[in-house]
Design an enzyme around this catalytic site. Structure first.
Site, PDB file in Angstrom:
ATOM      1  N   LYS A 115       0.224   4.309  -0.393  1.00 20.89           N
ATOM      2  CA  LYS A 115      -0.527   5.438   0.149  1.00 20.89           C
ATOM      3  C   LYS A 115      -0.123   6.470  -0.698  1.00 20.89           C
ATOM      4  O   LYS A 115       0.001   6.505  -1.934  1.00 20.89           O
ATOM      5  CB  LYS A 115       0.317   5.691   1.745  1.00 20.89           C
ATOM      6  CG  LYS A 115       0.195   4.570   2.530  1.00 20.89           C
ATOM      7  CD  LYS A 115       0.279   4.911   3.988  1.00 20.89           C
ATOM      8  CE  LYS A 115       0.039   3.457   4.798  1.00 20.89           C
ATOM      9  NZ  LYS A 115       0.266   3.297   6.152  1.00 20.89           N
ATOM     10  N   GLU A 158      -5.314  -4.813  10.665  1.00 18.45           N
ATOM     11  CA  GLU A 158      -4.165  -3.773  10.760  1.00 18.45           C
ATOM     12  C   GLU A 158      -4.413  -3.041  12.044  1.00 18.45           C
ATOM     13  O   GLU A 158      -5.110  -2.151  12.145  1.00 18.45           O
ATOM     14  CB  GLU A 158      -4.097  -2.599   9.393  1.00 18.45           C
ATOM     15  CG  GLU A 158      -3.943  -3.324   8.217  1.00 18.45           C
ATOM     16  CD  GLU A 158      -3.467  -2.428   7.218  1.00 18.45           C
ATOM     17  OE1 GLU A 158      -2.259  -2.508   6.671  1.00 18.45           O
ATOM     18  OE2 GLU A 158      -4.077  -1.153   6.971  1.00 18.45           O
ATOM     19  N   GLY A 181       2.835   2.464  10.615  1.00 15.33           N
ATOM     20  CA  GLY A 181       3.716   3.472  10.475  1.00 15.33           C
ATOM     21  C   GLY A 181       4.522   3.668  11.536  1.00 15.33           C
ATOM     22  O   GLY A 181       5.228   4.616  11.792  1.00 15.33           O
ATOM     23  N   SER A 214       3.534  -2.210  10.233  1.00 12.80           N
ATOM     24  CA  SER A 214       5.117  -2.281  10.330  1.00 12.80           C
ATOM     25  C   SER A 214       5.529  -3.536   9.819  1.00 12.80           C
ATOM     26  O   SER A 214       6.531  -4.064  10.386  1.00 12.80           O
ATOM     27  CB  SER A 214       5.548  -1.765  11.785  1.00 12.80           C
ATOM     28  OG  SER A 214       5.031  -0.530  11.811  1.00 12.80           O
ATOM     29  N   HIS A 252      -9.198   1.733   4.826  1.00 12.75           N
ATOM     30  CA  HIS A 252      -8.117   1.670   5.413  1.00 12.75           C
ATOM     31  C   HIS A 252      -8.335   2.775   6.620  1.00 12.75           C
ATOM     32  O   HIS A 252      -9.164   3.720   6.664  1.00 12.75           O
ATOM     33  CB  HIS A 252      -6.880   2.124   4.493  1.00 12.75           C
ATOM     34  CG  HIS A 252      -5.641   2.009   5.077  1.00 12.75           C
ATOM     35  ND1 HIS A 252      -5.327   3.271   5.964  1.00 12.75           N
ATOM     36  CD2 HIS A 252      -4.706   1.253   4.939  1.00 12.75           C
ATOM     37  CE1 HIS A 252      -3.994   2.677   6.598  1.00 12.75           C
ATOM     38  NE2 HIS A 252      -3.862   1.685   5.796  1.00 12.75           N
ATOM     39  N   ASN A 281       1.096  -1.153  -0.143  1.00 12.23           N
ATOM     40  CA  ASN A 281       0.178   0.003   0.164  1.00 12.23           C
ATOM     41  C   ASN A 281       0.905   1.296  -0.068  1.00 12.23           C
ATOM     42  O   ASN A 281       1.502   1.609   1.026  1.00 12.23           O
ATOM     43  CB  ASN A 281      -0.824  -0.018   1.361  1.00 12.23           C
ATOM     44  CG  ASN A 281      -1.587   1.338   1.443  1.00 12.23           C
ATOM     45  OD1 ASN A 281      -1.814   2.179   0.488  1.00 12.23           O
ATOM     46  ND2 ASN A 281      -2.188   1.327   2.543  1.00 12.23           N
ATOM     47  N   GLU A 326      -6.649   5.048   7.790  1.00 10.77           N
ATOM     48  CA  GLU A 326      -6.177   6.468   7.609  1.00 10.77           C
ATOM     49  C   GLU A 326      -7.629   7.093   7.066  1.00 10.77           C
ATOM     50  O   GLU A 326      -7.753   8.239   7.151  1.00 10.77           O
ATOM     51  CB  GLU A 326      -4.858   6.671   6.823  1.00 10.77           C
ATOM     52  CG  GLU A 326      -3.689   6.290   7.290  1.00 10.77           C
ATOM     53  CD  GLU A 326      -2.782   5.664   6.462  1.00 10.77           C
ATOM     54  OE1 GLU A 326      -2.798   5.710   5.577  1.00 10.77           O
ATOM     55  OE2 GLU A 326      -1.584   5.269   7.299  1.00 10.77           O
TER      56      GLU A 326
END
Ligand code: PGA
Length: 257
Positions: free
Chosen positions: A11, A169, A175, A215, A97, A9, A99
């Protein structure tokens, strides 16, 4: 036996030159790896989807979108529809996701709308679920995951195990460099698979791929893949580096020997 999915991904990273260079770096190496049951996926930003499809057309990599509009068509400036993605020949799209959930207020209901549009257009959703650190500390991880699954997949028919990928996730691992241990991830993957069993049926539950994300990198992917219910990774940072991405594919290949 389930496939192992190594999904990158990207991003909002990489421009035209960056995409080209990455594709060039992996295309020839991928041809030399006997990839077997590994499914490599890469999700660049919208402007580079078609370019990546062209550059990696001779490889086994499937190109995916990172998101899709919740609307079918119309006056929605800046949005990209599932039908448009489908017209490119895309087979996969990430949806839900964390985010998007956090920064764009996407609810389970909105994610469900997106997911249905993807499926109507023959695009397989990679549905993301995951708890925040506060939720984990409050010991409500299971409740949160089940709410997300029930909300996003409510009355959604799944006929084929290949029609859906789920990515667990944990938000606190994305991250941050802080990965869930293999056991921590496995615990939630088991919850997801049990939910699939109760909601659909055993065969489907046994065959749907459930990825871990947060991660993931070459140093920890083997431990994660060794878990019985972890079928690959949804990988951000480490998938931006061609060598690391290839390394993770190689480790996945090894894990199946
Ligand atoms: P990360 O991102 O690997 O950089 O933690 C994963 C993701 O957000 O999908």
């Amino acid at each position: 036996m389930r496939k192992i999915v190594i999904a990158g991904n990207w991003k909002m990273h990489k421009d035209l030159e960056g995409v080209r260079a990455f594709c060039k770096a992996i295309a020839s190496s991928l041809k030399t790896i006997n990839i077997g049951q590994i499914l490599p996926i890469l999700a660049p930003t919208y402007p580079f989807l078609a370019l990546m499809q062209r550059e990696l057309g001779d490889t086994t990599v499937k190109v995916a979108a990172q998101d899709v509009s919740a609307h079918a068509e119309g006056a929605f400036t800046g949005e990209v529809s599932a039908a448009m993605l489908s017209s490119l020949g895309l087979e996969y799209s990430i949806v839900g996701h964390s985010e998007r959930r956090a920064m764009h207020n996407e609810s389970n209901e909105i994610i469900r709308e997106k997911l249905l549009l993807l499926m109507d257009n023959n695009i397989k959703p990679i549905l993301c679920v995951g708890e925040t650190l506060e939720q984990r500390d409050a010991e409500i991880t299971e409740k949160v995951i089940l709410e997300q699954l029930n909300g996003c997949l409510s009355k959604v028919n799944i006929y084929n195990a290949d029609d859906l990928i789920i990515a667990y996730e944990p938000v606190w691992a994305i991250g941050t460099g802080r990965t869930a241990s293999g056991e921590q991830a496995q615990e939630v993957h088991r919850i997801i698979r049990n939910w699939l069993h109760h909601t659909y049926h055993q065969d489907l539950a046994d065959e749907i791929c459930i990825l871990y994300g947060g991660s993931v990198k070459p140093e920890n992917i083997a431990e994660l893949l060794a878990m019985p219910d972890i079928d690959g990774g949804l990988i951000g940072g480490a998938a931006l580096d061609a060598d690391k991405y290839l390394k993770m594919i190689e480790i996945a290949v090894e894990s199946r020997k």
